[in-house]
Design a protein around this motif. Structure first.
Motif, short mmCIF file in Angstrom:
data_model
loop_
_atom_site.label_atom_id
_atom_site.label_comp_id
_atom_site.label_asym_id
_atom_site.label_seq_id
_atom_site.Cartn_x
_atom_site.Cartn_y
_atom_site.Cartn_z
N TYR A 154 0.86 -1.18 0.00
CA TYR A 154 0.00 0.00 0.00
C TYR A 154 0.90 1.24 0.00
O TYR A 154 1.96 1.25 0.63
CB TYR A 154 -0.90 0.02 1.24
N PHE A 155 0.45 2.25 -0.70
CA PHE A 155 1.21 3.51 -0.74
C PHE A 155 0.56 4.52 0.20
O PHE A 155 -0.66 4.75 0.16
CB PHE A 155 1.23 4.08 -2.16
N VAL A 156 1.39 5.14 1.02
CA VAL A 156 0.94 6.20 1.93
C VAL A 156 1.75 7.45 1.65
O VAL A 156 2.99 7.43 1.68
CB VAL A 156 1.11 5.78 3.40
N ARG A 157 1.07 8.52 1.34
CA ARG A 157 1.71 9.84 1.14
C ARG A 157 1.63 10.57 2.47
O ARG A 157 0.55 10.93 2.94
CB ARG A 157 0.99 10.59 0.03
N SER A 158 2.77 10.77 3.12
CA SER A 158 2.81 11.33 4.46
C SER A 158 2.91 12.85 4.47
O SER A 158 3.04 13.49 3.42
CB SER A 158 4.00 10.74 5.23
N LYS A 159 2.86 13.42 5.67
CA LYS A 159 3.05 14.86 5.89
C LYS A 159 2.04 15.72 5.15
O LYS A 159 2.34 16.85 4.72
CB LYS A 159 4.48 15.27 5.53
N ILE A 160 0.83 15.19 4.99
CA ILE A 160 -0.20 15.92 4.25
C ILE A 160 -0.58 17.21 4.94
O ILE A 160 -0.87 18.23 4.29
CB ILE A 160 -1.44 15.02 4.06
N ASP A 161 -0.58 17.22 6.27
CA ASP A 161 -0.95 18.43 7.00
C ASP A 161 0.00 19.58 6.68
O ASP A 161 -0.43 20.73 6.53
CB ASP A 161 -0.97 18.15 8.51
N GLN A 162 1.29 19.27 6.54
CA GLN A 162 2.27 20.31 6.20
C GLN A 162 2.01 20.87 4.80
O GLN A 162 2.07 22.08 4.58
CB GLN A 162 3.69 19.74 6.28
N ASP A 163 1.74 19.96 3.87
CA ASP A 163 1.48 20.39 2.49
C ASP A 163 0.24 21.27 2.41
O ASP A 163 0.23 22.29 1.70
CB ASP A 163 1.31 19.18 1.58
N VAL A 164 -0.81 20.86 3.09
CA VAL A 164 -2.05 21.64 3.07
C VAL A 164 -1.82 23.03 3.65
O VAL A 164 -2.26 24.04 3.10
CB VAL A 164 -3.17 20.90 3.84
N HIS A 165 -1.11 23.08 4.78
CA HIS A 165 -0.84 24.37 5.41
C HIS A 165 -0.02 25.27 4.49
O HIS A 165 -0.35 26.47 4.30
CB HIS A 165 -0.08 24.16 6.72
N ASN A 166 1.05 24.71 3.89
CA ASN A 166 1.92 25.51 3.04
C ASN A 166 1.20 26.02 1.79
O ASN A 166 1.30 27.19 1.43
CB ASN A 166 3.14 24.69 2.63
N GLU A 167 0.47 25.13 1.14
CA GLU A 167 -0.17 25.50 -0.12
C GLU A 167 -1.36 26.43 0.07
O GLU A 167 -1.59 27.33 -0.74
CB GLU A 167 -0.62 24.23 -0.87
N THR A 168 -2.13 26.24 1.13
CA THR A 168 -3.29 27.10 1.34
C THR A 168 -2.88 28.49 1.81
O THR A 168 -3.58 29.48 1.52
CB THR A 168 -4.24 26.48 2.39
N SER A 169 -1.76 28.58 2.50
CA SER A 169 -1.33 29.90 3.00
C SER A 169 -0.54 30.68 1.95
O SER A 169 -0.67 31.89 1.86
CB SER A 169 -0.47 29.73 4.25
N LYS A 170 0.24 29.98 1.12
CA LYS A 170 1.10 30.67 0.15
C LYS A 170 0.39 30.90 -1.19
O LYS A 170 0.53 31.95 -1.80
CB LYS A 170 2.38 29.87 -0.07
N ARG A 171 -0.35 29.90 -1.63
CA ARG A 171 -0.93 29.99 -2.97
C ARG A 171 -2.44 30.22 -2.94
O ARG A 171 -3.09 30.24 -3.98
CB ARG A 171 -0.63 28.70 -3.75
N LYS A 172 -2.99 30.35 -1.75
CA LYS A 172 -4.42 30.64 -1.59
C LYS A 172 -5.31 29.55 -2.21
O LYS A 172 -6.40 29.82 -2.72
CB LYS A 172 -4.77 32.00 -2.20
N LEU A 173 -4.83 28.32 -2.16
CA LEU A 173 -5.63 27.20 -2.65
C LEU A 173 -6.50 26.68 -1.52
O LEU A 173 -6.18 26.83 -0.33
CB LEU A 173 -4.72 26.08 -3.15
N THR A 174 -7.60 26.04 -1.87
CA THR A 174 -8.43 25.38 -0.86
C THR A 174 -7.80 24.03 -0.49
O THR A 174 -6.97 23.50 -1.23
CB THR A 174 -9.85 25.14 -1.37
N GLU A 175 -8.21 23.50 0.63
CA GLU A 175 -7.70 22.19 1.04
C GLU A 175 -8.02 21.13 0.00
O GLU A 175 -7.18 20.28 -0.32
CB GLU A 175 -8.29 21.78 2.39
#
Length: 399
Positions: A154-175
């Protein structure tokens, strides 16, 4: 829920009738139930966590054991490769569940083509391949080698919380946009494998993203006993997980009750039942641990949210606030009385697959009491989740 009410709860009696849907008792319910109890008690589960160096394997190992990186017994973590050999970690409350932290694939010491041989791949029930940022060539090579052995990965993509925080704050994207973008990237990197499912997970907020879906997928590919061990061992991170645990424990209650009420069981002085007391007590204690309500779990939680243990225990409305001791279990066995036991027996005699007419009345009562215990613990776990989980999330983010 009052004690008087719970012993008259029609839902629990209804659950007894529903046992006719448990198919592994169909042919010889008594002997099959005893065999099932032994298998549930002794089944082993070996989970292998692998991936490239630095993707968060050790932190994931700790998270699915209900531990933080700094807790006693936690897997060592760090910014450099800390796992130089396969390290086995016992589960804190399920002694036959083992989590293996494997060395980082692709490091000079572990090349992908020789990796499986080096880590003794045949020892594990399945592999979880963890990646952060993106999955790389080594991940794909490893998956292909695992596939050749007929093992599941099974594949698990980790650290999703960090990615969401960085992308939503810098690029104004939604979660939702960020998650969609990550999934598309993962699919592109893994397309040579036929686009396998990738689970997006935050080790600090297990219940928020794809963790529950991952558990479903893992469970669907395991035998009944290993599935039960998996679900009972994973930490409480959502209401959905609480319900999964409750169902597995209720299924396990039937063979446990039968094993406790064998013909050679010793009568307990002052108690209306004839059963193996330690089996009942052990099952209830393990159930309490599965819900994260045992003393060790509450102590860790107390330290995590900076609240006294006594305050946490005050949230528990069941009889198990101080644990599963002899007085509590003995009191449960005394309360219902023979009239209730006869009532339950009359219900069970109409369940085709159980055929309990010839069974001692203690079995009926013991099964009912185990279900009562699980029901009370389930309600405690739900109350805990609703009141304490926000504190845990706040502490995790501040760390």
């Amino acid at each position: 829920m009052s004690e008087e009410h719970i012993y008259e709860d029609p839902d629990i009696l209804s659950e007894l009738e529903d046992y006719q849907h448990v198919n592994y008792f169909q042919h010889n319910p008594l002997s099959n139930a005893k065999k099932t109890y032994d298998e549930l008690k002794n089944v082993t589960l070996n989970i292998a966590i692998t991936g490239e160096s630095g993707v968060g394997k050790s932190t994931f190992v700790n998270a699915i054991r209900g531990l933080r990186d700094e807790d006693d017994g936690a897997a060592e973590t760090g910014v450099t490769e800390t796992t130089m050999k396969a390290s086995r970690y016992n589960h804190p409350t399920m002694p036959n569940v083992y989590i293996w932290d494997l060395p980082g694939i692709g490091t000079p010491n572990f090349k992908a083509k020789k990796y499986l041989k080096e880590v003794h791949f045949d020892s594990y029930d399945f592999f979880i391949i963890i990646g952060s940022l993106r999955f790389k060539e080594n991940d794909v090579m490893l998956a292909k080698e695992i596939k050749k052995t007929n093992k599941t990965f099974y594949f698990v993509r980790s650290k999703i919380d960090q990615d969401v925080h960085n992308e939503t704050s810098k690029r104004k994207l939604t979660e939702e946009q960020v998650l969609s973008k990550i999934r598309q990237s993962c699919e592109e990197n893994l397309k040579s494998l036929g686009n396998p499912k990738v689970f997006l997970i935050s080790t600090f907020e297990l219940g928020k993203y794809d963790f529950n879906d991952m558990v479903d997928s893992l469970a669907n590919n395991l035998s009944e006993h290993k599935r039960s061990a998996l679900i009972r061992s994973f930490p409480v991170c959502s209401l959905r997980m609480i319900e999964k645990k409750s169902l597995e424990l209720k299924i396990a209650a039937l063979p446990t009750a039968l094993a406790a009420c064998t013909p050679g069981a010793i009568p307990i002085p002052g108690v209306l039942l004839t059963c193996e007391f330690l089996i009942v007590q052990g099952f209830l204690h393990q159930s309490l641990s599965s819900f994260g309500l045992d003393k060790k779990s509450l102590k860790r939680l107390s330290e995590r949210v900076n609240k006294p243990e006594v305050e946490l225990r005050s949230m528990m409305k069941s009889r198990f606030a101080e644990g599963v001791n002899e007085d509590v279990v003995g009191g449960m066995m005394n309360k219902p009385g023979m009239n209730l036991a006869k009532c339950i027996e009359s219900v069970l005699t109409h369940v085709p697959l159980l055929n309990v007419v010839a069974m001692p009345i203690s079995f009926s009562t013991t099964l009912y009491l185990l279900l009562v215990g699980i029901t009370e613990m389930t309600e405690d776990a739900k109350a805990f989740y609703g009141t304490v989980i926000q504190d845990v999330r706040t502490c995790n983010k501040s760390d």
